[in-house]
Motif scaffolding. Structure first.
Motif, PDB file in Angstrom:
ATOM      1  N   PRO A   1       8.257   8.383 -14.227  1.00 17.56           N
ATOM      2  CA  PRO A   1       8.488   9.767 -14.612  1.00 17.56           C
ATOM      3  C   PRO A   1       7.306  10.508 -15.103  1.00 17.56           C
ATOM      4  N   ASN A   2       6.316   9.911 -15.584  1.00 10.82           N
ATOM      5  CA  ASN A   2       5.045  10.451 -16.200  1.00 10.82           C
ATOM      6  C   ASN A   2       3.849  10.882 -15.050  1.00 10.82           C
ATOM      7  N   VAL A   3       4.124  10.761 -13.792  1.00 10.67           N
ATOM      8  CA  VAL A   3       3.106  11.116 -12.844  1.00 10.67           C
ATOM      9  C   VAL A   3       3.833  12.261 -12.228  1.00 10.67           C
ATOM     10  N   ARG A   4       2.977  13.068 -11.496  1.00 12.26           N
ATOM     11  CA  ARG A   4       3.311  14.306 -10.757  1.00 12.26           C
ATOM     12  C   ARG A   4       3.897  14.082  -9.286  1.00 12.26           C
ATOM     13  N   GLY A   5       3.252  13.062  -8.620  1.00 15.15           N
ATOM     14  CA  GLY A   5       3.438  12.957  -7.031  1.00 15.15           C
ATOM     15  C   GLY A   5       4.379  11.609  -6.884  1.00 15.15           C
ATOM     16  N   GLU A   6       4.523  11.430  -5.549  1.00 16.74           N
ATOM     17  CA  GLU A   6       5.402  10.293  -5.109  1.00 16.74           C
ATOM     18  C   GLU A   6       4.297   8.821  -5.695  1.00 16.74           C
ATOM     19  N   ASP A   7       4.805   7.747  -6.132  1.00 12.48           N
ATOM     20  CA  ASP A   7       4.044   6.603  -6.348  1.00 12.48           C
ATOM     21  C   ASP A   7       4.099   5.492  -5.773  1.00 12.48           C
ATOM     22  N   THR A   8       5.135   5.658  -4.829  1.00  7.86           N
ATOM     23  CA  THR A   8       5.790   4.572  -3.920  1.00  7.86           C
ATOM     24  C   THR A   8       5.995   5.271  -2.495  1.00  7.86           C
TER      25      THR A   8
ATOM     26  N   HIS B   1       3.553   1.159  16.879  1.00  5.59           N
ATOM     27  CA  HIS B   1       2.376   1.296  17.467  1.00  5.59           C
ATOM     28  C   HIS B   1       2.278   1.624  18.988  1.00  5.59           C
ATOM     29  N   THR B   2       1.383   2.110  19.654  1.00  9.69           N
ATOM     30  CA  THR B   2       1.229   2.556  20.848  1.00  9.69           C
ATOM     31  C   THR B   2       1.398   1.016  21.910  1.00  9.69           C
ATOM     32  N   SER B   3       0.794  -0.132  20.986  1.00 12.25           N
ATOM     33  CA  SER B   3       0.825  -1.253  21.837  1.00 12.25           C
ATOM     34  C   SER B   3       2.325  -1.889  22.022  1.00 12.25           C
ATOM     35  N   GLY B   4       3.259  -1.219  21.188  1.00 18.95           N
ATOM     36  CA  GLY B   4       4.581  -1.779  20.937  1.00 18.95           C
ATOM     37  C   GLY B   4       5.004  -2.558  19.642  1.00 18.95           C
ATOM     38  N   ALA B   5       3.945  -2.868  19.023  1.00 22.24           N
ATOM     39  CA  ALA B   5       3.968  -3.779  17.728  1.00 22.24           C
ATOM     40  C   ALA B   5       4.519  -2.789  16.801  1.00 22.24           C
ATOM     41  N   VAL B   6       5.039  -3.268  16.029  1.00 19.78           N
ATOM     42  CA  VAL B   6       5.589  -2.825  14.846  1.00 19.78           C
ATOM     43  C   VAL B   6       5.253  -3.068  13.462  1.00 19.78           C
ATOM     44  N   SER B   7       4.882  -2.073  12.321  1.00 20.87           N
ATOM     45  CA  SER B   7       4.378  -2.685  11.144  1.00 20.87           C
ATOM     46  C   SER B   7       5.203  -1.791   9.961  1.00 20.87           C
ATOM     47  N   ILE B   8       5.254  -2.656   9.085  1.00 21.28           N
ATOM     48  CA  ILE B   8       5.673  -1.949   7.688  1.00 21.28           C
ATOM     49  C   ILE B   8       4.616  -2.063   6.646  1.00 21.28           C
ATOM     50  N   VAL B   9       4.204  -0.696   6.325  1.00 20.91           N
ATOM     51  CA  VAL B   9       3.411  -0.504   5.167  1.00 20.91           C
ATOM     52  C   VAL B   9       3.789  -0.162   3.945  1.00 20.91           C
ATOM     53  N   GLU B  10       3.606  -0.673   2.962  1.00 14.42           N
ATOM     54  CA  GLU B  10       4.221  -0.494   1.483  1.00 14.42           C
ATOM     55  C   GLU B  10       3.089  -0.325   0.455  1.00 14.42           C
ATOM     56  N   CYS B  11       3.102   0.887  -0.026  1.00 13.57           N
ATOM     57  CA  CYS B  11       2.248   0.776  -1.258  1.00 13.57           C
ATOM     58  C   CYS B  11       3.037   1.465  -2.493  1.00 13.57           C
ATOM     59  N   THR B  12       2.412   0.933  -3.660  1.00 12.55           N
ATOM     60  CA  THR B  12       3.305   1.384  -4.811  1.00 12.55           C
ATOM     61  C   THR B  12       2.500   1.015  -6.035  1.00 12.55           C
ATOM     62  N   TYR B  13       2.407   2.073  -6.931  1.00 17.88           N
ATOM     63  CA  TYR B  13       1.775   1.827  -8.022  1.00 17.88           C
ATOM     64  C   TYR B  13       2.878   1.340  -9.242  1.00 17.88           C
ATOM     65  N   GLU B  14       3.850   0.813  -8.759  1.00 19.11           N
ATOM     66  CA  GLU B  14       5.007   0.695 -10.073  1.00 19.11           C
ATOM     67  C   GLU B  14       5.796  -0.601  -9.717  1.00 19.11           C
ATOM     68  N   ALA B  15       5.035  -1.581  -9.066  1.00 16.93           N
ATOM     69  CA  ALA B  15       5.614  -2.927  -9.058  1.00 16.93           C
ATOM     70  C   ALA B  15       5.311  -3.658 -10.260  1.00 16.93           C
ATOM     71  N   ARG B  16       6.424  -3.878 -10.961  1.00 16.37           N
ATOM     72  CA  ARG B  16       6.120  -4.680 -12.131  1.00 16.37           C
ATOM     73  C   ARG B  16       6.272  -6.185 -12.023  1.00 16.37           C
ATOM     74  N   ARG B  17       5.300  -6.769 -11.056  1.00 17.32           N
ATOM     75  CA  ARG B  17       5.575  -8.131 -11.067  1.00 17.32           C
ATOM     76  C   ARG B  17       4.677  -9.207 -11.436  1.00 17.32           C
ATOM     77  N   LEU B  18       4.791 -10.414 -11.617  1.00 14.17           N
ATOM     78  CA  LEU B  18       3.801 -11.296 -11.941  1.00 14.17           C
ATOM     79  C   LEU B  18       3.565 -12.340 -11.116  1.00 14.17           C
ATOM     80  N   PRO B  19       2.465 -12.843 -10.619  1.00 10.39           N
ATOM     81  CA  PRO B  19       1.418 -12.288 -11.051  1.00 10.39           C
ATOM     82  C   PRO B  19       1.013 -10.895 -10.215  1.00 10.39           C
ATOM     83  N   ASP B  20       0.300  -9.837 -11.113  1.00 13.69           N
ATOM     84  CA  ASP B  20       0.187  -8.729 -10.475  1.00 13.69           C
ATOM     85  C   ASP B  20      -1.439  -8.865  -9.650  1.00 13.69           C
TER      86      ASP B  20
END
Ligand code: NAD
Ligand code: 89Y
Length: 341
Positions: free
Chosen positions: A203-210, A217-236
């Motif tokens: 809640p302390n940032v303005r934009g999307e963090d995840t 893809h044009t080759s027919g391949a499928v991909s999943i791209v994940e980006c987050t600055y809020e994954a509270r995992r260990l190990p980080d």
């Protein structure tokens, strides 16, 4: 090759070290520039640079540069690229290339019209594990890739070194998404369409963090791209990107600690692909820092040989178009076709 570095802030330190390492390849850091004179002067003193400026225009006028490296934040990229073009100086500009796709296209067009080299410092595809994975794919080790997951998940306090990120309205897709989406393009080729979800979990940032993006893809391949600055995992594992790719003959899995597992025909091979910690680098940033040197080295070679960089302006507009499509998909709740440039 006289290089001028514009912007002497947080990340520019890595560029200055990388250009210093490239002195044996013909680089001379001729000038540094920052609107904050104290930062420009400090960088000049630290790296033994003979001239420092607080005005980029004066630097272009007074020094005959063979290359300018723009390491300022995104809001100044277009003005500085246009300044470089007007002085007929080849340029490299940090990611994100521009604030929006229109600005990226305008910069690309301006450099093209002037017949000038313009590349984007998109370093993630030059990270040591990525270089190895790309070589394996190119050699056909796992056959034709048809599925991938590319994942950057952390809760590392990025706001400490880069406090401006908390204020970005378009945040994780533009800051980090451009890297991870670029990796997907580098591994599986162009993207035809995608769907996406974004979240603001801190809640302390303005934009999307995840952001969670699913792409065809044009080759027919499928991909999943994940980006987050809020994954509270260990190990980080910051700033590692984890990668899984499945192909017709096998699979590649990049695990925490840069351990690469390659399965082919029922046999598993495990490699340590962690890069060396360069003398000026430190953990956990060393993967990124080594990729800055690799990216600068590649772009220098391209410029010296008269060719385009792998991460040319033209190429990077395509990555930016994928990020723009992800915003549109998240907003509309529909799959979106990626604009061709
Ligand atoms: P920063 O704010 O620490 O540094 C930017 C510097 O540019 C500041 O010192 C500022 O005074 C200076 N500046 C601003 N306008 C200027 C102008 N017109 N002329 C000269 N100097 C000017 O920011 P940062 O964290 O170093 O980020 C810089 C860029 O690097 C951003 O685009 C960021 O996204 C990117 N970055 C890339 C990576 C990567 O891995 N590729 C990692 C971190 C940051
Ligand atoms: O801003 C980001 C980037 O470009 O690479 C890593 C980073 O500095 C923080 O995730």
């Amino acid at each position: 090759m006289k290089v001028g570095v514009v912007g002497c802030g947080f990340f520019a330190q890595n560029h200055l070290h990388a250009w210093t390492d490239l002195v044996p390849r013909g680089i001379e850091i001729a000038a540094v520039c920052d609107v904050d004179p104290a930062k420009a002067k400090a960088a000049a003193e630290k790296f033994g640079v003979p001239h420092w400026y607080s005005d980029a225009e004066a630097m272009f006028r007074e020094r005959s540069l063979g290359l300018v490296d723009i390491v300022t934040r995104v809001g100044t990229h277009q003005r500085l690229v246009e300044l470089a073009v007007s002085h007929k100086v080849p340029a490299i500009v940090q990611k994100p290339f521009g604030p929006d796709i229109a600005a990226c296209r305008e910069m690309t067009q301006a450099s093209k019209q002037a017949g000038l080299f313009l590349a984007v410092h998109e370093n993630f595809r030059f990270q040591a594990p990525m270089r190895r994975i790309r070589a394996l794919l190119q050699a056909g080790t796992i056959g034709t890739p048809s599925w991938a997951r590319i994942s950057f998940r952390t809760a590392y306090d990025i706001y400490k070194g880069q406090p401006y990120l908390a204020l970005e309205e378009r945040f994780v897709l533009i800051d980090l998404g451009v890297h991870v989406l670029d990796m997907a393009r580098a591994l599986l080729g162009e993207v035809e369409h995608l769907s996406a979800e974004t979240q603001r979990r801190n809640p302390n940032v303005r934009g999307e963090d995840t952001a969670t993006v699913m792409m065809r893809h044009t080759s027919g391949a499928v991909s999943i791209v994940e980006c987050t600055y809020e994954a509270r995992r260990l190990p980080d594992v910051f700033p590692e990107t984890l990668i899984e790719i499945e192909g017709s003959k096998g699979a590649i899995v990049l695990k925490p600690g840069s351990i690469l597992e390659v399965a082919v025909n029922g046999k598993l091979n495990r490699e340590d692909v962690d890069p060396p910690v360069l003398p000026w680098a430190e953990r956990p940033w060393h993967i990124v820092q080594e990729s800055v040197l690799a990216a600068c080295s590649h772009m220098l070679e391209a410029l010296q040989s008269g060719g385009a960089a792998d991460t040319s302006a033209h190429d990077n507009v395509r990555t930016f178009a994928v990020a723009e499509a992800a915003y549109e998909a998240a907003k509309s709740g529909r799959a979106v076709k990626v604009a061709t440039i």
